[in-house]
Scaffold this active site. Structure first.
Site, mmCIF file in Angstrom:
data_model
loop_
_atom_site.group_PDB
_atom_site.id
_atom_site.type_symbol
_atom_site.label_atom_id
_atom_site.label_comp_id
_atom_site.label_asym_id
_atom_site.label_seq_id
_atom_site.Cartn_x
_atom_site.Cartn_y
_atom_site.Cartn_z
ATOM 1 N N CYS A 95 23.679 21.740 40.054
ATOM 2 C CA CYS A 95 25.309 21.598 40.179
ATOM 3 C C CYS A 95 25.849 21.451 38.689
ATOM 4 O O CYS A 95 25.357 20.546 38.249
ATOM 5 C CB CYS A 95 25.446 20.241 40.899
ATOM 6 S SG CYS A 95 27.276 20.010 41.089
ATOM 7 N N GLY A 107 28.403 18.917 38.202
ATOM 8 C CA GLY A 107 27.838 17.559 38.417
ATOM 9 C C GLY A 107 26.945 17.468 36.955
ATOM 10 O O GLY A 107 27.082 16.117 36.259
ATOM 11 N N GLU A 115 25.280 17.315 47.048
ATOM 12 C CA GLU A 115 26.641 18.272 46.820
ATOM 13 C C GLU A 115 27.337 17.855 48.080
ATOM 14 O O GLU A 115 26.875 18.200 49.089
ATOM 15 C CB GLU A 115 26.511 19.483 46.518
ATOM 16 C CG GLU A 115 26.112 19.959 45.164
ATOM 17 C CD GLU A 115 26.330 21.169 44.564
ATOM 18 O OE1 GLU A 115 27.495 21.604 44.638
ATOM 19 O OE2 GLU A 115 25.276 22.263 44.241
ATOM 20 N N HIS A 165 33.276 13.486 41.177
ATOM 21 C CA HIS A 165 31.714 13.231 41.086
ATOM 22 C C HIS A 165 31.476 11.636 40.826
ATOM 23 O O HIS A 165 32.423 11.145 40.351
ATOM 24 C CB HIS A 165 31.145 13.914 39.974
ATOM 25 C CG HIS A 165 30.917 15.371 40.065
ATOM 26 N ND1 HIS A 165 29.887 16.091 40.454
ATOM 27 C CD2 HIS A 165 31.860 16.313 39.821
ATOM 28 C CE1 HIS A 165 30.137 17.383 40.519
ATOM 29 N NE2 HIS A 165 31.296 17.572 39.943
ATOM 30 N N CYS A 175 33.174 25.354 41.558
ATOM 31 C CA CYS A 175 31.838 25.355 41.393
ATOM 32 C C CYS A 175 31.096 25.588 40.131
ATOM 33 O O CYS A 175 31.436 26.857 39.678
ATOM 34 C CB CYS A 175 30.732 25.994 42.557
ATOM 35 S SG CYS A 175 29.172 26.087 42.476
#
Length: 322
Positions: A263, A266, A254, A198, A108
């Site tokens: 994110c 992301g 997410e 993603h 993350c």
């Protein structure tokens, strides 16, 4: 990308699927009589419960317990629980994370900034770079003198099967602006992995994404992408509006957490996708405006690595009793 990292991704994807299959009905109250000492940090509103777990190699909280802890009404509240675990090999520490639904992602981006700030704070360390082992491989956040955290996120994974996605490649082995029909609309999807998958979307039905128009639909639309059959490990989904060739806006759904305010992985993935689609310039830092605030993202040609710079802040610390 090393075979070791790819193996970790495969293991993590399987672990994610197993954990995601647990229902909230399986949640149990923490059985330990010892209080859990924690700190809550946030990076642009993406908030996490941080636990200093360096005394043992396994998280002291189970995925089921993490669900309860992350509950915003009956627990502490957060997008996930992050553990600072002992190092592996030539690293400073290991990162593990359980999402708010109990699933375990590979990594993350906002979370690793929070983890670096957490460890720096509790160790009272001067600004420095950390080498952190994750299920997505080695990630290196650096504490800057101004309190920001710059993270060397490594190289993006662009081969469709390794993201993973079953969408047909459009540029070599890369899935760039491939059609995906969801709820009767055709979205152009570019697939990128930053150690986690993603799906990046800049246009729908031939029109550029407008965040203000799409924002209210995200809660219904996001799960249709996350659990789409073309993403065998599920996916994070970013919808992106171009402001200029060095400035974009995004909203995110997410995997395992739903709608969040930010994110980090992301933001990195959407800049890569924007460059592949010819919408964003590679030779400069791109500002990515997330609902929680901006990140600075750079995909350097010199080493092919992506660098993310943004904040991480302590919210509060405490103890959770059984």
């Amino acid at each position: 990308m090393s075979s070791q990292m790819l193996n970790r991704q495969a293991v993590s994807a399987r672990a994610f699927g197993r954990a995601a299959g647990r229902s909230r009905s399986s949640v149990r109250v923490m059985a330990s009589a010892k209080p859990l000492t924690f700190s809550k940090y946030q990076g642009l509103g993406n908030d996490f419960i941080l636990v200093d777990n360096r005394h043992t190699s396994e998280p002291v909280v189970t995925p089921e317990q993490a669900v309860k802890i992350c509950d915003r009404n009956f627990g502490i509240g957060g997008d996930g629980v992050i553990f600072a675990l002992p190092p592996v090999g030539d690293t400073d520490l290991t990162m593990r994370i359980f999402n708010s639904d109990g699933s375990e992602p590979e990594m993350c981006g906002n979370g690793i900034r929070c983890l670096a700030k957490f460890v720096s704070d509790i160790d009272n360390a001067a600004p420095r770079k950390y080498k952190i082992h994750t299920l997505a491989g080695l990630i290196q956040p650096e504490m800057l003198a101004d309190g920001q955290v710059r993270v060397d996120m490594g190289t993006p994974i662009l081969e469709g099967p390794k993201v993973p996605t079953t969408l047909a490649p459009t540029q070599g082995s890369t899935v760039v602006q491939q059609d995906l029909v969801v709820e009767g609309k055709t979205y152009k999807v570019t697939c990128v992995s930053m150690g986690n998958p993603h799906a990046v979307i800049y246009s729908c039905d031939g029109e550029p994404i407008k965040i203000d128009d799409l924002d209210k639909e995200l809660a219904a639309l996001g799960p249709k992408f996350e659990r789409n059959a073309v993403f065998p490990a599920r996916t994070n989904t970013e919808f992106v509006e171009v402001i200029s060739r060095s400035h974009v806006r995004m909203v995110v759904w997410e995997r395992g957490a739903g709608r969040t305010l930010a994110c980090g992985t992301g933001a990195c993935a959407l800049v890569v996708a924007g460059i592949l689609e010819g919408r964003v310039d590679r030779n400069q830092v791109c500002r990515v405006d997330l609902p929680g605030g901006p990140l600075q993202i750079e995909w350097r040609q010199s080493d092919n690595h992506i660098y993310m710079t943004g904040p991480a802040e302590l919210v509060f610390s405490g103890q959770l009793r059984a």
